[in-house]
Scaffold this motif. Structure first.
Motif, PDB file in Angstrom:
ATOM      1  N   ALA A 611       0.784  -1.143   0.095  1.00 42.91           N
ATOM      2  CA  ALA A 611       0.066   0.050   0.067  1.00 42.91           C
ATOM      3  C   ALA A 611       0.782   1.249  -0.052  1.00 42.91           C
ATOM      4  N   GLY A 612       0.644   2.014  -1.145  1.00 48.72           N
ATOM      5  CA  GLY A 612       1.425   3.408  -0.932  1.00 48.72           C
ATOM      6  C   GLY A 612       0.441   4.449  -0.356  1.00 48.72           C
ATOM      7  N   CYS A 613       1.061   4.767   0.694  1.00 47.45           N
ATOM      8  CA  CYS A 613       0.237   5.687   1.603  1.00 47.45           C
ATOM      9  C   CYS A 613       0.543   7.092   1.957  1.00 47.45           C
ATOM     10  N   TYR A 614      -0.218   8.048   2.301  1.00 48.52           N
ATOM     11  CA  TYR A 614       0.227   9.269   2.939  1.00 48.52           C
ATOM     12  C   TYR A 614      -0.186   9.469   4.177  1.00 48.52           C
ATOM     13  N   VAL A 615       0.619   9.635   5.272  1.00 51.60           N
ATOM     14  CA  VAL A 615       0.348   9.810   6.690  1.00 51.60           C
ATOM     15  C   VAL A 615      -0.363  11.243   6.850  1.00 51.60           C
ATOM     16  N   THR A 616      -1.587  11.065   7.247  1.00 51.00           N
ATOM     17  CA  THR A 616      -2.472  12.281   7.514  1.00 51.00           C
ATOM     18  C   THR A 616      -2.364  12.862   8.886  1.00 51.00           C
ATOM     19  N   SER A 617      -1.862  11.974   9.805  1.00 58.20           N
ATOM     20  CA  SER A 617      -1.815  12.627  11.105  1.00 58.20           C
ATOM     21  C   SER A 617      -0.996  11.513  12.179  1.00 58.20           C
ATOM     22  N   GLY A 618      -0.237  12.346  12.995  1.00 56.63           N
ATOM     23  CA  GLY A 618       0.568  11.587  13.899  1.00 56.63           C
ATOM     24  C   GLY A 618       1.914  10.950  13.250  1.00 56.63           C
ATOM     25  N   LYS A 619       1.896   9.487  13.279  1.00 56.21           N
ATOM     26  CA  LYS A 619       3.119   8.771  12.683  1.00 56.21           C
ATOM     27  C   LYS A 619       2.600   7.399  12.534  1.00 56.21           C
ATOM     28  N   VAL A 620       3.326   6.904  11.559  1.00 51.70           N
ATOM     29  CA  VAL A 620       3.161   5.190  11.597  1.00 51.70           C
ATOM     30  C   VAL A 620       4.701   4.722  12.088  1.00 51.70           C
ATOM     31  N   VAL A 621       4.603   3.810  12.986  1.00 51.52           N
ATOM     32  CA  VAL A 621       5.742   3.055  13.486  1.00 51.52           C
ATOM     33  C   VAL A 621       5.766   1.548  12.982  1.00 51.52           C
ATOM     34  N   ARG A 622       6.776   1.210  12.578  1.00 57.06           N
ATOM     35  CA  ARG A 622       7.056  -0.339  12.281  1.00 57.06           C
ATOM     36  C   ARG A 622       6.947  -1.240  13.680  1.00 57.06           C
ATOM     37  N   ASN A 623       6.718  -2.389  13.448  1.00 52.46           N
ATOM     38  CA  ASN A 623       6.386  -3.330  14.500  1.00 52.46           C
ATOM     39  C   ASN A 623       5.321  -2.844  15.441  1.00 52.46           C
ATOM     40  N   GLU A 624       4.561  -2.076  15.154  1.00 51.25           N
ATOM     41  CA  GLU A 624       3.370  -1.854  16.051  1.00 51.25           C
ATOM     42  C   GLU A 624       2.163  -2.272  15.239  1.00 51.25           C
ATOM     43  N   SER A 625       1.024  -2.394  16.178  1.00 51.71           N
ATOM     44  CA  SER A 625      -0.295  -3.066  15.554  1.00 51.71           C
ATOM     45  C   SER A 625      -0.988  -1.736  14.623  1.00 51.71           C
ATOM     46  N   VAL A 626      -1.772  -2.368  13.854  1.00 49.68           N
ATOM     47  CA  VAL A 626      -2.591  -1.543  12.988  1.00 49.68           C
ATOM     48  C   VAL A 626      -3.832  -1.944  12.499  1.00 49.68           C
ATOM     49  N   ARG A 627      -4.784  -1.126  12.206  1.00 50.01           N
ATOM     50  CA  ARG A 627      -6.152  -1.718  11.903  1.00 50.01           C
ATOM     51  C   ARG A 627      -6.618  -0.939  10.687  1.00 50.01           C
ATOM     52  N   VAL A 628      -7.163  -1.706   9.822  1.00 48.87           N
ATOM     53  CA  VAL A 628      -7.596  -1.095   8.553  1.00 48.87           C
ATOM     54  C   VAL A 628      -9.152  -0.785   8.631  1.00 48.87           C
ATOM     55  N   VAL A 629      -9.429   0.357   8.238  1.00 46.90           N
ATOM     56  CA  VAL A 629     -10.724   1.087   8.393  1.00 46.90           C
ATOM     57  C   VAL A 629     -11.141   1.210   7.118  1.00 46.90           C
ATOM     58  N   ARG A 630     -12.453   0.799   6.750  1.00 47.41           N
ATOM     59  CA  ARG A 630     -13.081   0.809   5.263  1.00 47.41           C
ATOM     60  C   ARG A 630     -14.503   1.575   5.586  1.00 47.41           C
ATOM     61  N   ASP A 631     -14.473   2.531   5.219  1.00 43.77           N
ATOM     62  CA  ASP A 631     -15.974   3.145   5.399  1.00 43.77           C
ATOM     63  C   ASP A 631     -16.261   3.100   6.869  1.00 43.77           C
ATOM     64  N   GLY A 632     -15.406   3.769   7.381  1.00 43.83           N
ATOM     65  CA  GLY A 632     -15.962   3.527   8.933  1.00 43.83           C
ATOM     66  C   GLY A 632     -16.040   2.333   9.497  1.00 43.83           C
ATOM     67  N   ILE A 633     -15.553   1.310   9.186  1.00 45.83           N
ATOM     68  CA  ILE A 633     -15.648  -0.157   9.568  1.00 45.83           C
ATOM     69  C   ILE A 633     -14.292  -0.667   9.654  1.00 45.83           C
ATOM     70  N   VAL A 634     -14.078  -1.322  10.963  1.00 42.31           N
ATOM     71  CA  VAL A 634     -12.716  -2.007  10.935  1.00 42.31           C
ATOM     72  C   VAL A 634     -12.784  -3.426  10.324  1.00 42.31           C
ATOM     73  N   ILE A 635     -12.114  -3.589   9.201  1.00 42.18           N
ATOM     74  CA  ILE A 635     -12.240  -4.758   8.481  1.00 42.18           C
ATOM     75  C   ILE A 635     -10.911  -5.841   8.827  1.00 42.18           C
ATOM     76  N   PHE A 636     -10.049  -5.286   9.401  1.00 35.41           N
ATOM     77  CA  PHE A 636      -8.845  -6.111   9.698  1.00 35.41           C
ATOM     78  C   PHE A 636      -8.039  -5.431  10.764  1.00 35.41           C
ATOM     79  N   ASP A 637      -7.565  -6.194  11.967  1.00 38.35           N
ATOM     80  CA  ASP A 637      -6.656  -5.742  12.900  1.00 38.35           C
ATOM     81  C   ASP A 637      -5.194  -6.604  13.112  1.00 38.35           C
ATOM     82  N   GLY A 638      -4.266  -6.288  12.769  1.00 38.64           N
ATOM     83  CA  GLY A 638      -3.114  -6.942  12.798  1.00 38.64           C
ATOM     84  C   GLY A 638      -1.922  -6.098  13.048  1.00 38.64           C
TER      85      GLY A 638
END
Length: 688
Positions: A611-638
């Motif tokens: 995924a080519g992304c643009y960081v809109t707020s805060g920061k994205v850190v490697r080795n930390e947890s992320v969740r994928v939100v699509r249309d306001g719904i969490v579809i994956f947490d990993g």
């Protein structure tokens, strides 16, 4: 011919690229533009040889300086020996004979200074320093060396001297009890009495009545208030009264291990009965295991009810003699002085049962009652001598301070030369103002007192840093280690029914491993007094529907007292139970680190979806947890499996920057998805 880059050669030779470029220009006339330039292998080898030669020259120069220093040191030793040779020939010969034939015993603690060691070895300090230098130990004359170094030095000197290194037993800085005395040396001493009770129940009036009746008027005046204690004569026998009737001072002294009181006179107003501070005073007396004489005051007032007071005392576990108990009670009136003589006689009778004795023919020991800094006289301390006799001119150690007594005054303000057991005196001559409740003892000289005071300061500092107050979070581990056998709890609640219910429920949690004991329960906010009692008794404070005041919070932080409040009674019970069985789990809090918007996706066969992304707020850190939100719904947490900036791996990517990322075990990433990075922070419970 192959070539080598300047920065690679500089890295190999451990020099700066700039220095290498300058060396090339000056020695070989080779001009290079920057560290990315290259030179021939042959030139590189010449540079290596040149730098190696310079390093060898530096090494030889350092070795030469060391040899020169050793030679100068040896010359100075020889000059000094020759200078004193004729003067101390006979002493040297006798010492040499003694050293060759005898055995030198070095008695030391963990460390010893070089000067002290040289005096014990009867060797010049410079010679000891030289021997230590040859051992690889650089030490000045006042430096401290450990016992292992001294033992190695002893082995080295074995051909000249037989040295036996013995470790001293560690000094005991504080003693909780007086030294054991021979029964034949002990004589009867005046009892020490403290008056306690609730506010406005007549403590001060009772003390004033005793003072005016038994102490010469005009001499006592403001002196007794000034010194904090006074003595009264009762039927030909002296009684010492501490003019610190507040339970806070009593507890502060007990918290520091200074048990100065023999008897407590508990004052209860006949028209008012048992009040909160009366209960607290009873709990303090029980915790300190001090005998109580109850003075039922204000019997001359119309609403006085002595039987009701005795009944309320029985409910608090204080059973008076009239009701089949063992606590003496005397009806008195401070205003009319009715029953005053009976109270004093009961105090004497109680003291006879205690058989209070001391040895006046020894060095004095005792406790600080009060202390202050006087502008004209310096540090002034009121002391209570508990054993021995204190003299003007004695060098004393008081807590973490010391001094030599320049002047001493009795409770009447008169200058005195000495004071025996149970005698309160005011002294001048201390280096600093001691703390109320500190113990004092007489030592042989002021130097010894100063050294011991420094040792105590260091010990107190270490003890404070290693303070291990009981808290529910570590209670189980302390029980397992055998450190805690009893959990003391102070309960404060909004109504009396809650106090009783919570106290009974907590005490039912007692097991074979640990006993739960509610040492004090009362209605009202958590006060400074409660925290002081908790610190003295190593207890935990539990509040139900009440809050601590600002002073209580400040003192609790200072004294490391565990203090928690609850609105649900079962939460308090469950927390204590969980702590007892070692199940007080830490809490976790989710902290959002930043969000990134997916702008484009790439499918790579060996990797998956990138995924080519643009960081809109805060920061994205490697080795930390992320969740994928699509249309306001969490579809994956990993978790993130990779994070890159361009082609390089990135530890983190901040706001307003682009990045590429892959998510572990998830490839269904689409443009417009929001990647939310978060972490779970562990919140370790600091109290209940």
């Amino acid at each position: 011919m192959s070539k080598v880059r300047i920065y690679e050669l500089a890295k190999e030779l451990n020099v700066q690229s700039k220095e290498l470029i300058e060396l090339l220009a000056s020695e070989f006339g080779i001009e290079v533009k920057n560290h990315m330039s290259a030179i021939e292998d042959e030139e590189a080898e010449l540079i290596k040889d040149l730098i190696e030669e310079e390093k060898n020259k530096e090494k030889e120069k350092r070795e030469s300086l060391v040899d020169e220093y050793e030679e100068m040191l040896n010359d100075s030793i020889k000059v000094k020996k020759n200078r004193n040779k004729n003067k101390n020939r006979e002493e040297s010969v006798s010492d040499e004979q003694e050293n060759s034939s005898g055995e030198v015993v070095i008695e030391m603690e963990d460390t010893i200074t070089v000067k002290e060691l040289s005096e014990m070895l009867k060797m010049p300090s410079i010679e000891v320093i030289k021997e230590l230098m040859f051992m690889g130990v650089m030490a000045a004359i006042n430096a401290e060396i450990d016992i292992a170094t001294v033992e190695k030095l002893a082995e080295k000197l074995a051909d000249r001297l037989t040295v036996l290194v013995v470790r001293k037993e560690e000094k005991v800085i504080e003693k909780d009890t007086m030294d054991e005395e021979d029964e034949a040396d002990l004589v009867k001493r005046p009892p020490v009495v403290t008056v306690m009770g609730h506010v406005d129940h007549g403590k001060t009036s009772l003390l004033d009545a005793i003072r005016s009746a038994k102490v010469t008027e005009g001499e006592a005046g403001g002196i007794t208030q000034h010194i904090g204690a006074y003595m009264a004569e009762v039927n030909g026998e002296m009684v010492t009264f501490l003019d610190t009737p507040g339970h806070e001072a009593f507890t502060a002294m007990r918290a520091r291990g200074a048990q100065v009181t023999d008897i407590v006179v508990l004052v209860v107003a006949a028209d008012d009965g048992i009040m909160p501070q009366t209960k607290e005073a009873i709990n303090h007396c029980k915790a300190a295991n001090v005998p109580i004489v109850v003075a039922i005051n204000k019997i001359d007032k119309p609403g006085a009810n002595i039987d009701r007071v005795k009944q309320e005392l029985a409910e608090e576990g204080v059973l008076v003699e009239d009701w089949g108990g063992d606590v003496a009670s005397v009806p008195v009136s401070a205003k009319t002085r009715q029953g005053l003589d009976d109270l004093l006689e009961m105090i004497l009778l109680t003291s006879e049962m205690l058989e209070a004795k001391a040895n006046p023919n020894r060095e004095a020991k005792g406790t600080v009652i009060e202390a202050k800094l006087d502008k004209g006289r310096g540090a002034v301390a009121s002391l209570l001598v508990q054993n021995g006799t204190l003299h003007v001119g004695d060098s004393i150690l008081v807590g973490n301070t010391y001094g030599r007594i320049r002047a001493m005054f009795d409770h009447k303000g008169k200058n005195v030369k000495e004071a025996g057991p149970s005698v309160p005196v005011e002294i001048l001559g201390l280096s600093e103002v001691p703390v109320s409740g500190d113990k004092f003892e007489v030592v042989k000289d002021e130097k010894t007192a100063r050294n011991m005071a420094e040792e105590r300061k260091e010990a107190a500092k270490s003890a404070y840093l290693n303070t291990n107050k009981v808290s529910l979070e570590d209670l189980y581990s302390q029980i397992q280690e055998g450190k805690v056998k009893e959990l003391s709890i102070i309960v404060k609640a909004d109504v009396q029914g809650s106090v009783q219910a919570l106290s009974q429920s907590l005490e039912k949690l007692s097991t074979d491993a640990v006993k739960v004991r509610v040492i004090h329960g009362a209605v009202g906010a958590i006060s400074e007094t409660d925290v002081t009692l908790a610190a003295a008794s190593n207890a935990i404070i539990i509040g139900f529907n009440v809050r601590p005041d600002s002073n209580a919070v400040a003192i609790a932080e200072k004294e490391k007292v565990d203090m928690e409040t609850y609105r649900i009674i079962y939460d308090a019970i469950d927390d204590v139970k969980a702590a007892m069985i070692g199940m007080l789990e830490p809490e976790y809090k989710e902290v959002v680190l930043g969000t990134a918007e997916v702008r484009q996706t790439y499918k790579i066969s060996s990797v998956g979806t990138v995924a080519g992304c643009y960081v809109t707020s805060g920061k994205v850190v490697r080795n930390e947890s992320v969740r994928v939100v699509r249309d306001g719904i969490v579809i994956f947490d990993g978790a993130l499996s990779s994070l890159k900036r361009f082609k390089d791996d990135a530890k983190e990517v901040a706001q307003n920057y682009e990045c590429g990322l892959t998510i572990e075990k998830f490839n269904d990433i689409k443009e417009g998805d929001i990647i939310e990075a978060y972490t779970m922070e562990e919140i370790k419970p600091s109290s209940l």
